[in-house]
Design an enzyme around this catalytic site. Structure first.
Site, PDB file in Angstrom:
ATOM      1  N   TYR A  21      -3.813  -3.887  -5.463  1.00 22.14           N
ATOM      2  CA  TYR A  21      -4.615  -5.103  -5.493  1.00 22.14           C
ATOM      3  C   TYR A  21      -6.033  -4.813  -5.025  1.00 22.14           C
ATOM      4  O   TYR A  21      -6.337  -3.732  -4.512  1.00 22.14           O
ATOM      5  CB  TYR A  21      -3.978  -6.214  -4.647  1.00 22.14           C
ATOM      6  CG  TYR A  21      -4.048  -6.034  -3.144  1.00 22.14           C
ATOM      7  CD1 TYR A  21      -3.264  -5.092  -2.483  1.00 22.14           C
ATOM      8  CD2 TYR A  21      -4.910  -6.816  -2.369  1.00 22.14           C
ATOM      9  CE1 TYR A  21      -3.327  -4.944  -1.102  1.00 22.14           C
ATOM     10  CE2 TYR A  21      -4.978  -6.673  -0.989  1.00 22.14           C
ATOM     11  CZ  TYR A  21      -4.183  -5.734  -0.360  1.00 22.14           C
ATOM     12  OH  TYR A  21      -4.252  -5.577   1.006  1.00 22.14           O
ATOM     13  N   LYS A  76      -4.820   0.762  -2.082  1.00 20.47           N
ATOM     14  CA  LYS A  76      -4.704  -0.659  -1.740  1.00 20.47           C
ATOM     15  C   LYS A  76      -3.441  -1.193  -2.418  1.00 20.47           C
ATOM     16  O   LYS A  76      -3.482  -1.885  -3.440  1.00 20.47           O
ATOM     17  CB  LYS A  76      -5.974  -1.416  -2.168  1.00 20.47           C
ATOM     18  CG  LYS A  76      -6.175  -2.675  -1.336  1.00 20.47           C
ATOM     19  CD  LYS A  76      -7.603  -3.149  -1.390  1.00 20.47           C
ATOM     20  CE  LYS A  76      -7.799  -4.514  -0.749  1.00 20.47           C
ATOM     21  NZ  LYS A  76      -7.444  -4.628   0.658  1.00 20.47           N
ATOM     22  N   GLU A  84      -7.040   2.190  11.797  1.00 19.21           N
ATOM     23  CA  GLU A  84      -7.755   0.979  11.365  1.00 19.21           C
ATOM     24  C   GLU A  84      -6.984  -0.228  11.867  1.00 19.21           C
ATOM     25  O   GLU A  84      -6.036  -0.084  12.641  1.00 19.21           O
ATOM     26  CB  GLU A  84      -7.886   0.973   9.835  1.00 19.21           C
ATOM     27  CG  GLU A  84      -6.560   1.003   9.105  1.00 19.21           C
ATOM     28  CD  GLU A  84      -6.688   1.007   7.588  1.00 19.21           C
ATOM     29  OE1 GLU A  84      -7.746   0.623   7.071  1.00 19.21           O
ATOM     30  OE2 GLU A  84      -5.704   1.393   6.924  1.00 19.21           O
ATOM     31  N   LEU A 117      -7.810   2.673   4.688  1.00 21.76           N
ATOM     32  CA  LEU A 117      -8.359   2.157   3.431  1.00 21.76           C
ATOM     33  C   LEU A 117      -9.879   2.341   3.468  1.00 21.76           C
ATOM     34  O   LEU A 117     -10.512   2.018   4.481  1.00 21.76           O
ATOM     35  CB  LEU A 117      -8.029   0.666   3.290  1.00 21.76           C
ATOM     36  CG  LEU A 117      -8.444   0.089   1.948  1.00 21.76           C
ATOM     37  CD1 LEU A 117      -7.402   0.444   0.885  1.00 21.76           C
ATOM     38  CD2 LEU A 117      -8.609  -1.418   2.024  1.00 21.76           C
TER      39      LEU A 117
HETATM   40  N1  PDD Z   1      -7.786  -6.196   3.454  1.00 23.56           N
HETATM   41  N2  PDD Z   1      -8.010  -1.795   5.946  1.00 23.56           N
HETATM   42  C1  PDD Z   1      -6.966  -2.515   5.509  1.00 23.56           C
HETATM   43  C2  PDD Z   1      -5.586  -2.039   5.806  1.00 23.56           C
HETATM   44  C3  PDD Z   1      -7.194  -3.719   4.797  1.00 23.56           C
HETATM   45  O1  PDD Z   1      -6.143  -4.426   4.347  1.00 23.56           O
HETATM   46  C4  PDD Z   1      -8.525  -4.148   4.571  1.00 23.56           C
HETATM   47  C5  PDD Z   1      -8.837  -5.412   3.827  1.00 23.56           C
HETATM   48  C6  PDD Z   1      -9.582  -3.352   5.041  1.00 23.56           C
HETATM   49  C7  PDD Z   1     -11.033  -3.718   4.802  1.00 23.56           C
HETATM   50  O2  PDD Z   1     -11.422  -3.462   3.470  1.00 23.56           O
HETATM   51  P1  PDD Z   1     -12.581  -4.328   2.772  1.00 23.56           P
HETATM   52  O3  PDD Z   1     -13.752  -4.263   3.661  1.00 23.56           O
HETATM   53  O4  PDD Z   1     -12.800  -3.662   1.478  1.00 23.56           O
HETATM   54  O5  PDD Z   1     -12.045  -5.750   2.637  1.00 23.56           O
HETATM   55  C8  PDD Z   1      -9.291  -2.177   5.718  1.00 23.56           C
HETATM   56  C9  PDD Z   1      -7.938  -7.341   2.577  1.00 23.56           C
HETATM   57  C10 PDD Z   1      -9.060  -8.247   2.935  1.00 23.56           C
HETATM   58  C11 PDD Z   1      -6.600  -8.036   2.425  1.00 23.56           C
HETATM   59  O6  PDD Z   1      -5.601  -7.315   2.396  1.00 23.56           O
HETATM   60  O7  PDD Z   1      -6.553  -9.254   2.287  1.00 23.56           O
END
Ligand code: PDD
Length: 280
Positions: free
Chosen positions: A34, A145, A177, A201
């Protein structure tokens, strides 16, 4: 349930009419990936970067991208409302197989789903949130992701049940993270974030923060951070597309500095908001 228009396999339809088969591999195995792409004033934020990450996730799970970037933009744009801060949730699964078998099915089209939601920043974002540190129990492909998020869900829930907004994950004594965010810390006056690897991620918000830091002479390093070092940090932040940059003011029931958002966060948040505005 709000009955908004969503996209499913070529059609735009009301959310409550969007249905998939119980044989979908996303449902049976979590076999999909996703993206979450913010949209400000109807413009998809860092669209190319999100597409690059999407392509990378698809390549690693060996799924062909069903659309070009141009086609994705055409598909997603009608879901947006240009008067609001929103985000697109976009999911691709390996499709509906004739039987439940772990091995890939042959010649099956992927399932493509997308919907748009309003960004609702955390109520207490500007005053900071609490976090806990927990053992990172996830797998070796955290750079993908993947919709397979059971470990992340269990870790975030642990935080919520302790009155915290996020779980900061620790592997072999080092911070990876957050359960759904990247982590930054100010240690000895230097802004730090763990380096990219298969253990985290590659967050798009993380990249924007690193860019802003560089352009504004904020000393910044991508470096491993031990949990011990994190506990000495003068500031800790979590960052994601939906929450933006959030100061953590309490970690494991101990105040971070004086328990208030720090000066580096104030500066970064101001610059980040200005950058967002400059794009619309
Ligand atoms: N998640 N690390 C993880 C495990 C995450 O699920 C996310 C974001 C991030 C930050 O990535 P970004 O800046 O590209 O949103 C880091 C999204 C928002 C979610 O799962 O809803």
């Amino acid at each position: 349930m709000e009955n908004k228009t969503v996209y499913l396999n070529g059609d735009y339809l009301p959310l409550n009419e969007a249905k998939i088969s119980v044989m979908d591999r996303g449902f049976l195995f979590g076999d999909g990936i996703y993206e979450v792409i913010p949209s400000y004033s109807g413009h998809l934020f860092r669209f190319q970067e999100h597409m690059e990450r999407l392509e990378n996730s698809l390549t690693i799970i060996r799924l062909t991208n069903p659309h070009t970037r141009e086609q994705w933009l055409k598909i997603l744009t009608p879901l947006l409302d240009s008067s609001l801060d929103q985000y697109i949730y976009l999911q691709i699964t390996r499709g509906v197989a004739p039987k439940r078998d772990h091995a890939f099915p042959e010649n099956i089209p992927p399932t493509v789903f997308a919907m748009c939601s309003n960004i609702a920043p955390l109520d207490n974002r500007d005053s900071g949130v609490k976090a806990i540190s927990v053992d990172d129990s996830r797998w070796e492909l955290c750079n993908v992701k993947a919709t397979t998020l059971l470990a992340n869900i269990l870790l975030r829930q642990q935080a919520v049940e302790q009155g915290c907004a996020e779980a900061i994950l620790v592997k072999d004594g080092y911070v990876t993270e957050g359960a759904a965010s990247n982590v930054f810390a100010v240690i000895d006056g230097i802004l730090m974030t763990p380096p990219q690897s298969h253990e985290i991620l590659p967050g798009i918000t993380r990249d924007v923060i690193l860019e802003i830091a560089q352009q504004n002479n904020i000393l910044c390093r991508e470096e491993i951070i031990s949990l011990d070092a994190l506990k000495t940090a003068s500031e800790i932040w979590i960052a994601s597309s939906t929450r933006e940059i959030v100061p953590v003011v309490e970690l494991d029931s101990e105040k971070v500095s004086d328990g208030k958002p720090g000066p580096v966060w104030q500066t970064m948040n101001r610059l980040f908001q200005a950058y967002k505005k400059s794009l619309s």
